[in-house]
Design an enzyme around this catalytic site. Structure first.
Site, PDB file in Angstrom:
ATOM      1  N   ASN A  58      36.044 -38.084 -63.013  1.00 15.95           N
ATOM      2  CA  ASN A  58      35.893 -39.503 -63.377  1.00 15.95           C
ATOM      3  C   ASN A  58      35.212 -40.350 -62.299  1.00 15.95           C
ATOM      4  OD1 ASN A  58      38.334 -39.093 -61.944  1.00 15.95           O
ATOM      5  ND2 ASN A  58      39.074 -41.079 -62.607  1.00 15.95           N
ATOM      6  N   GLU A  81      47.329 -36.058 -56.703  1.00 12.85           N
ATOM      7  CA  GLU A  81      47.059 -37.387 -57.269  1.00 12.85           C
ATOM      8  C   GLU A  81      46.780 -37.164 -58.749  1.00 12.85           C
ATOM      9  OE1 GLU A  81      43.923 -38.742 -54.625  1.00 12.85           O
ATOM     10  OE2 GLU A  81      45.396 -39.506 -53.214  1.00 12.85           O
ATOM     11  N   CYS A 121      42.084 -43.429 -63.102  1.00 11.70           N
ATOM     12  CA  CYS A 121      43.519 -43.132 -63.197  1.00 11.70           C
ATOM     13  C   CYS A 121      44.356 -44.401 -63.107  1.00 11.70           C
ATOM     14  CB  CYS A 121      43.915 -42.165 -62.093  1.00 11.70           C
ATOM     15  SG  CYS A 121      43.421 -42.759 -60.460  1.00 11.70           S
ATOM     16  N   GLU A 159      48.091 -40.265 -49.843  1.00 13.15           N
ATOM     17  CA  GLU A 159      46.928 -40.105 -48.969  1.00 13.15           C
ATOM     18  C   GLU A 159      46.449 -41.508 -48.614  1.00 13.15           C
ATOM     19  OE1 GLU A 159      44.139 -36.929 -49.560  1.00 13.15           O
ATOM     20  OE2 GLU A 159      45.464 -35.861 -50.923  1.00 13.15           O
TER      21      GLU A 159
HETATM   22  P1  NAD Z   1      41.847 -31.741 -64.910  1.00 14.32           P
HETATM   23  O1  NAD Z   1      43.223 -31.533 -64.412  1.00 14.32           O
HETATM   24  O2  NAD Z   1      41.477 -31.216 -66.242  1.00 14.32           O
HETATM   25  O3  NAD Z   1      40.785 -31.089 -63.906  1.00 14.32           O
HETATM   26  C1  NAD Z   1      40.746 -31.476 -62.550  1.00 14.32           C
HETATM   27  C2  NAD Z   1      40.218 -30.313 -61.732  1.00 14.32           C
HETATM   28  O4  NAD Z   1      41.150 -29.244 -61.793  1.00 14.32           O
HETATM   29  C3  NAD Z   1      38.881 -29.768 -62.225  1.00 14.32           C
HETATM   30  O5  NAD Z   1      38.095 -29.459 -61.093  1.00 14.32           O
HETATM   31  C4  NAD Z   1      39.296 -28.513 -62.961  1.00 14.32           C
HETATM   32  O6  NAD Z   1      38.300 -27.523 -62.999  1.00 14.32           O
HETATM   33  C5  NAD Z   1      40.483 -28.044 -62.138  1.00 14.32           C
HETATM   34  N1  NAD Z   1      41.443 -27.204 -62.843  1.00 14.32           N
HETATM   35  C6  NAD Z   1      41.798 -27.256 -64.147  1.00 14.32           C
HETATM   36  N2  NAD Z   1      42.723 -26.309 -64.406  1.00 14.32           N
HETATM   37  C7  NAD Z   1      42.969 -25.649 -63.252  1.00 14.32           C
HETATM   38  C8  NAD Z   1      43.813 -24.565 -62.888  1.00 14.32           C
HETATM   39  N3  NAD Z   1      44.614 -23.967 -63.770  1.00 14.32           N
HETATM   40  N4  NAD Z   1      43.798 -24.142 -61.598  1.00 14.32           N
HETATM   41  C9  NAD Z   1      43.007 -24.736 -60.687  1.00 14.32           C
HETATM   42  N5  NAD Z   1      42.165 -25.763 -60.983  1.00 14.32           N
HETATM   43  C10 NAD Z   1      42.151 -26.218 -62.244  1.00 14.32           C
HETATM   44  O7  NAD Z   1      41.567 -33.302 -64.804  1.00 14.32           O
HETATM   45  P2  NAD Z   1      40.263 -34.091 -65.247  1.00 14.32           P
HETATM   46  O8  NAD Z   1      40.243 -34.137 -66.739  1.00 14.32           O
HETATM   47  O9  NAD Z   1      39.104 -33.553 -64.514  1.00 14.32           O
HETATM   48  O10 NAD Z   1      40.556 -35.539 -64.653  1.00 14.32           O
HETATM   49  C11 NAD Z   1      41.240 -36.550 -65.363  1.00 14.32           C
HETATM   50  C12 NAD Z   1      42.667 -36.655 -64.876  1.00 14.32           C
HETATM   51  O11 NAD Z   1      42.675 -36.925 -63.482  1.00 14.32           O
HETATM   52  C13 NAD Z   1      43.422 -37.805 -65.513  1.00 14.32           C
HETATM   53  O12 NAD Z   1      44.720 -37.379 -65.832  1.00 14.32           O
HETATM   54  C14 NAD Z   1      43.478 -38.851 -64.404  1.00 14.32           C
HETATM   55  O13 NAD Z   1      44.536 -39.776 -64.486  1.00 14.32           O
HETATM   56  C15 NAD Z   1      43.589 -37.985 -63.192  1.00 14.32           C
HETATM   57  N6  NAD Z   1      43.165 -38.701 -61.992  1.00 14.32           N
HETATM   58  C16 NAD Z   1      44.100 -39.090 -61.084  1.00 14.32           C
HETATM   59  C17 NAD Z   1      43.724 -39.802 -59.943  1.00 14.32           C
HETATM   60  C18 NAD Z   1      44.728 -40.277 -58.921  1.00 14.32           C
HETATM   61  O14 NAD Z   1      44.308 -40.667 -57.838  1.00 14.32           O
HETATM   62  N7  NAD Z   1      46.020 -40.244 -59.205  1.00 14.32           N
HETATM   63  C19 NAD Z   1      42.387 -40.117 -59.758  1.00 14.32           C
HETATM   64  C20 NAD Z   1      41.470 -39.719 -60.713  1.00 14.32           C
HETATM   65  C21 NAD Z   1      41.859 -38.996 -61.830  1.00 14.32           C
END
Ligand code: NAD
Length: 485
Positions: free
Chosen positions: A152, A251, A285, A464
């Site tokens: 994102n 996060e 997020c 962080e």
């Molecule tokens: P996601 O969890 O689908 O993917 C994030 C990353 O994890 C990607 O690089 C993906 O390839 C990897 N991944 C997925 N499955 C995995 C596994 N089994 N093992 C290791 N790596 C794996 O998330 P997304 O759709 O890319 O991002 C959106 C989400 O991120 C939303 O829930 C959002 O709220 C959250 N987010 C949180 C913050 C925060 O600071 N709290 C910031 C931005 C986004």
């Protein structure tokens, strides 16, 4: 066609397995992304283990200087970064040029500054016989840190972890989201051109399960894992990390509340909430998906917010007047639309949006969702409790301060909240009552990078930012010296 390669031990590495990079504004293929194999991830970890021995023992000044050079080079290549980020995400230039790319560089500068100025703990211990002891802590690198980031805010969130990890003397094996590999690949070029020693920064492309993500999280020689993404992915990664008792920093998702009191500065609040609900197509997020408005101003507020939503301009990301881009992928658009269907079934009233915009040009092949405002659902409805992560918010009235605190906190998440009021004590009282990592008053997404950032509950583990990042990315050794009387 752009070629996004892995960067391992100072070399760009191609793969036999290539997947498509897609521009979500048009659905067009823009890049071949070289998926890292298990062997490549292993090589990256080994390179990191060797590199950390040299990088981790360099002086703080040396490491900080390198971080400044990285930041300067990102600035110098800002147009390249901007192009890559916009192609990967479809973000409008008005947003990516002000938020994503400058923050990419700022992350390196701030952690260089913090590294140079952060105090270390020291305690004098008085002993019964007149002697005393002096305790002081020293920071050491953890080793090889695995970094996994989402799509994102690709450059911003990737560098938010890479910068402090390198500052603390670690090597990293870092994986950007498969949806947004572009700016991370440019960052590898930056690392090479500024002379960061080979093996300190390793980039691997790929997916989660059975791909680079899982290869990182299950690797026995990765010493810590830092992850930003969905809460359920966090669960999977935590299980993998449990095997080696590895430190994790998570996060994760949010279902954030905005609380608007009748005594707010009305126009500023409407502007703030329109931003909090729809910035980056609601794919931050921290976005407010639950909006609570005190009843005396509810109808007027809804009307004003709908008007703001009407003025959001979806369109060509390169047009400086565009204020909203597409969502990241066809799959994500379908997920958002499935929540629209669910909200309708649950009895929601759609006050605005709820459909795909029509452009009459190539953008119609992209993944677009109108800014959408819904109302009329109970707090326990799934559309009001589950993170949707799109340009949609639910708005509802409230009557008392106690009631709204209880309703805003009735969520499994705990990332952020915003409170909008001109009453000073109420602002402090309500902000402090929020079960979240970040509570804003009369603003939203205003970040000082020295402050703690993270969430509770399903929103994450740890904090962080500033010294908190240094604490996660370092191993602290306390040295205790006995001094005779
Ligand atoms: P996601 O969890 O689908 O993917 C994030 C990353 O994890 C990607 O690089 C993906 O390839 C990897 N991944 C997925 N499955 C995995 C596994 N089994 N093992 C290791 N790596 C794996 O998330 P997304 O759709 O890319 O991002 C959106 C989400 O991120 C939303 O829930 C959002 O709220 C959250 N987010 C949180 C913050 C925060 O600071 N709290 C910031 C931005 C986004």
């Amino acid at each position: 066609m752009k070629q996004y390669k892995n960067y391992i031990n100072g070399q760009f590495v191609e793969s036999q397995q290539v997947f498509a990079g897609i521009n979500p504004a048009t659905g067009a293929r823009i890049a071949d992304v070289h998926e890292a194999t298990q062997t490549m991830v292993n090589e990256a970890v080994t390179a990191g283990q060797h590199a950390v021995k040299r990088w981790g023992t360099r002086s703080v000044t040396d490491r900080a200087d390198m971080l400044y050079r990285i930041a300067d080079e990102i600035d110098r290549r800002a147009d390249d970064f901007l192009e890559a980020e916009m192609l990967d995400t479809g973000k409008p230039i008005s947003l990516a040029s002000k938020l994503d790319i400058p923050r990419g560089a700022a992350n390196f500068r701030i952690f260089a500054d913090i590294l140079k100025t952060a105090p270390l703990e020291s305690f004098r211990t008085e002993l019964a016989d007149g002697a005393h002891a002096i305790n002081y802590a020293v920071r050491k690198p953890l080793g090889v840190v695995g970094i996994i980031s989402p799509w994102n805010l690709p450059l911003l969130l990737f560098t938010w972890k890479v910068a402090p990890a390198l500052a603390c003397g670690n090597a990293v094996v870092a994986k950007p989201s498969e949806e947004t590999p572009g700016t991370a690949s440019l960052l590898a070029e930056v690392m090479q051109s500024v002379g960061l020693p080979a093996g300190v920064f390793n980039l691997v492309h790929g997916f989660g399960p059975n791909s680079a993500g899982e290869f990182i999280t299950t690797h026995p020689d990765i010493n810590a894992i830092t992850f930003t993404g969905e809460s359920k992915t966090g669960t999977t990664i935590m299980k993998a990390a449990a095997e080696g008792v590895k430190p994790v920093s998570f996060e994760l998702g949010g279902k954030n509340a905005a609380i608007i009191f009748a005594d707010c500065d009305f126009e500023k609040t409407v502007d703030g909430i329109a931003r909090a609900a729809f910035l980056n197509s609601g794919q931050v997020c921290l976005c407010s998906e639950r909006i609570f408005v005190e009843r005396p101003i509810y109808d007027r507020f809804v009307q004003a917010l709908v008007q703001r939503a009407q003025h959001i301009k979806l369109g060509d990301p390169n047009d400086p007047l565009t204020t909203m881009g597409p969502v990241i992928s066809a799959g994500h658009r379908d997920k958002i639309f499935s929540y629209f269907d669910l909200a309708r079934k649950e009895g929601a009233e759609f006050l605005f949006g709820g459909a795909t915009p029509k452009f009459g040009n190539e953008l119609d092949k992209g993944f677009w969702v109108e800014p959408t405002l819904i109302a009329g659902l109970p707090d326990h409805a799934r559309s009001v409790t589950e993170e949707i992560f799109g340009p949609i918010a639910h708005i509802t009235p409230f009557d008392t301060e106690q009631e709204v605190i209880q309703r805003a906190n009735a969520t499994a998440y705990g990332l952020a909240a915003s409170i909008w009021t001109t009453h000073l004590s109420k602002a402090h009282r309500v902000a402090q009552s929020m079960n979240v990592g970040v509570a804003w008053v009369n603003t939203w997404f205003l970040r000082d990078l020295r402050t703690p950032f993270g969430g509770s509950g399903l929103s994450g583990i740890g904090r962080e930012g500033g010294i908190h990042s240094l604490n996660f990315y370092s191993e602290l050794t306390n040295v205790c010296i006995h001094v005779d009387a």
